[in-house]
Each structure stands twice: as C-alpha cells, then as structure tokens.
Scaffold this motif. Structure first.
Motif, PDB file in Angstrom:
ATOM      1  N   GLN A 128       0.819  -1.209   0.000  1.00 38.20           N
ATOM      2  CA  GLN A 128       0.000   0.000   0.000  1.00 38.20           C
ATOM      3  C   GLN A 128       0.859   1.267   0.000  1.00 38.20           C
ATOM      4  N   GLN A 129       2.090   1.115   0.466  1.00 32.58           N
ATOM      5  CA  GLN A 129       3.000   2.261   0.450  1.00 32.58           C
ATOM      6  C   GLN A 129       3.818   2.314  -0.828  1.00 32.58           C
ATOM      7  N   GLY A 130       3.530   1.398  -1.741  1.00 35.92           N
ATOM      8  CA  GLY A 130       4.184   1.420  -3.044  1.00 35.92           C
ATOM      9  C   GLY A 130       5.380   0.494  -3.183  1.00 35.92           C
ATOM     10  N   ASP A 131       5.560  -0.394  -2.225  1.00 34.65           N
ATOM     11  CA  ASP A 131       6.715  -1.304  -2.267  1.00 34.65           C
ATOM     12  C   ASP A 131       6.423  -2.443  -3.237  1.00 34.65           C
ATOM     13  N   LEU A 132       7.008  -2.381  -4.415  1.00 31.59           N
ATOM     14  CA  LEU A 132       6.734  -3.406  -5.439  1.00 31.59           C
ATOM     15  C   LEU A 132       7.367  -4.752  -5.086  1.00 31.59           C
TER      16      LEU A 132
END
Lengths: 215, 160
Positions: free
Chosen positions: A38-42
């Motif tokens: 959700q924080q953008g950590d792919l």
C-alpha cells in the motif's frame, strides 16, 4: 497445482490424506506485505503475487478454458489489485479480495465475449493417468488411456462452457478448487443458500451433458 | 437443503481431472516479474500524464464518485427547472405596467409608432406584461363587431 483443501461440509472423508500446503501463509506476515504494498513497495507486492498467482490463474483458466485469456486476465487482475490496494481495509482476507477482483474481471470478459467460445486447453500433467478416480472412469478396453483422458478433458471443458458464468464459477471454486461454501459466498457476494442452489443446479446440468462418460 | 445425489460422486471424480490441467512448464517462474514490470512501466508513464488524465484514472478506480456527482448535478437541474416553472410576476406589477402603457398610447403618442400598436386593444398590457395573453382575455375579443379596426391615425408628419 496443489491439492485443494477438502470441503468438510458435504463431502465424505477422503480415502487418502489430503496434502496441505507446506507453508501456510502467516497472517501477520501477509499484513506486513499488504501494508508495504500500500506504500508502493513493489518487492512486497511481488511476494503477494507469487503466493496467489497459481490459484488466481487456475480459477480464471477453469472459467475461460483458454490459457491465453487466463494469462491476460490474471495479469490484469494483479495489476488492478495493486492500483486499488489502498482501498483494501482488511475486512476480508487479501486472498478473498484478490479473488473477487479476478472473478469480476473474468465474468465481465466472458459477458463481452458472449457465446464466442474458443478453447485453448492446458495439457494434463503426468499424474492424471495414475489418478485412481480418473482411471476408473476410463474404459478398460481403451488401449491408450491418455487418449481417452484427453477426450474426457475436452468434453468436460465443453460442458463447463455450456453453464452460465455464475454456475460455472461455483463448480470451479467448490468442486475443482475445493473452497468451502462460506468462502465462495464471500467471493461471489451472495449467501450460502444461493451457493448451494447454484452448485446443485450446475451439477445437474453437467451430469446431463456428460451422461455418456459417467458410468 | 439439497441432498447429495450419489451420482454426483462420479461427476466430482471427473471434475478432479481439471486439477491436473497445468499451464506450460515454468510458466509461473516469470509471471510475477511480468506483473511488476508492467506496474513499473505504468508508474513511469503516469509521471507524464496531465492532471486530467490522472483525475480520470482515479475516477475509474472509484466509480462511485462520478456517479454521485452526476446524480447531484441532475438533481440540481431538476430543482432549477421546477423552481423556474413556478416563478411568476406579481399581479400588482402587471396592472401598474398596463396603466403606464395606456397613458403613453393615449396622450403622448409616439409619432414613429404605427397607430395599430398605439390603439387601446389591451396589447399594451400584453406588450409590457410577461404573460403573453392579455389580461382581458382573447385578443379577438378586442376587435369590434363587423371586423372593423380602428383607423390608423396618420400622426407622422410625413403623412400630413
């Protein structure tokens, strides 16, 4: 494809023990992966995809009977899931949430395709011809069992395609993937009674279409 | 509650065949990598998107927002149409404007205006009133029996 969990509600006890997944997902670890995604950590999301890619792909494949379509839809499912992951509040499991996306995408795709069915079936694995349940269904007089299994596979998929999307889905989730009724109800957004009714009707339809192959 | 039909046992055994259907070998080795690559490409592309493209993408993820906005806009239009339809000019203002117009027609005739327009057919009130129908009733009620129309007063200097 891993052996699905048995449905204790309606099926009798299995003759052989069911092999569960070697590593059951740790809920805390999964929550951490979701939070990081959700924080953008792919990298975290990559791990989530790896956990559920087989089951999501399998559901879509059984609905479409087409490997190429299943591949496209499965990728689009995970892409949309990442784009919408900030809206995931944890009310259901992440698995159920992704499944719902996959199911909605697949049903929309099938409705757009309407009756233009084009099957592109996956091969059967080596274990198929040694599965005692399947061997029992194949005639003893057939010299090459694998040929008969291929014919069975084609007839079975053709019969599945004759079902409506909702009936096909409930058979896929319960009889093929072994999900319990309550989980299916949550995925499909209906109550358990509806799941049971659709399952019964779908089995009746399949039995009628496959009567020549069921001794 | 539907009883389990024993014949369904054979069907369930047959459905197990679908569990043996497998995608091509090593198919899942690259699956997640492809998904992540597509997400990275989409992120890079979004950096060049205009504000309205990003807004549209956001609305696509949350369709309830444009639906709610559209519903609110339609509601405003309906309310506005209903309010406009019910709006009327007060009767006192209509009478007042009618009296003023009569005075202009009878005493200080504008030589440039055709006499028909200046005749007291009650059109003055119609001309100044927002109500297209004269207060006295039908326009034809004002025409004299026999179809006579009051003569035109050639008040303009050119006609003398």
């Amino acid at each position: 494809m891993s052996e699905p969990a048995p449905d204790h509600e309606t099926e009798p006890a299995p003759a052989r023990p069911v092999i569960r997944a070697a590593t059951a997902p740790d809920p805390n670890e999964e929550q951490s992966l979701v939070r990081r995604s959700q924080q953008g950590d792919l990298a975290a999301y990559d791990e989530l995809v790896r956990r559920y890619q087989e089951r999501v792909y399998a559901t879509i494949y059984h609905m479409t009977s087409n490997h190429e379509d299943a591949n496209d839809l499965a990728q689009e499912t995970f892409i949309k899931a990442f784009q919408a992951i900030k809206t995931f509040k944890g009310g259901s499991s992440f698995f159920t949430w992704v499944y719902r996306i996959a199911v909605n995408k697949t049903i929309n795709f099938l409705k757009q395709r309407k009756n233009r069915t084009h099957m592109s079936l996956n091969d059967l694995d080596f274990n198929a011809e040694h599965d005692p349940d399947l061997v029992a269904l194949v005639s003893d007089k057939t010299p090459r069992r694998e040929v008969s299994l291929a014919e069975l596979q084609e007839k079975l998929n053709a019969a599945m395609q004759k079902l409506s999307e909702s009936h096909r889905l409930v058979v896929t989730l319960h009889d093929v993937q072994g999900l319990p009724h309550d989980e299916i109800a949550e995925i499909m957004g209906c109550n358990i009674g509806t799941v049971r009714s659709r399952l019964f009707y779908a089995r009746q339809q399949l039995q009628a279409h496959l009567s020549d192959y069921l001794k | 509650m539907h009883r389990e039909d024993p014949n369904f046992d054979q069907l369930r055994r047959l459905l197990k065949l679908k569990r043996h259907e497998q995608p091509p070998p090593r198919y899942f080795n690259d699956f997640s990598t492809q998904v992540v690559a597509r997400l990275q490409a989409a992120q890079a592309a979004s950096a060049y998107q205009s504000w309205w493209q990003r807004l549209w993408a956001g609305l696509e993820l949350r369709p309830v927002v444009p639906v709610a906005l559209g519903t609110a806009l339609c509601g405003l239009l309906v309310v506005g149409a209903v309010y406009t339809d019910k709006a009327t000019v007060p009767q006192e203002l209509l009478q007042l404007s009618s009296e003023d117009s009569s005075k202009l027609a009878g005493n200080d005739a504008n030589p440039l205006l055709p006499a028909v327009a200046q005749a007291d057919f009650g059109f003055a009130s119609a001309a100044t009133s927002t109500n297209p129908v004269p207060a006295s009733g039908s326009l034809f009620d004002l025409i004299q029996p026999g179809g006579n129309v009051p003569p035109v007063r050639a008040a303009h200097p050119l006609f003398r």
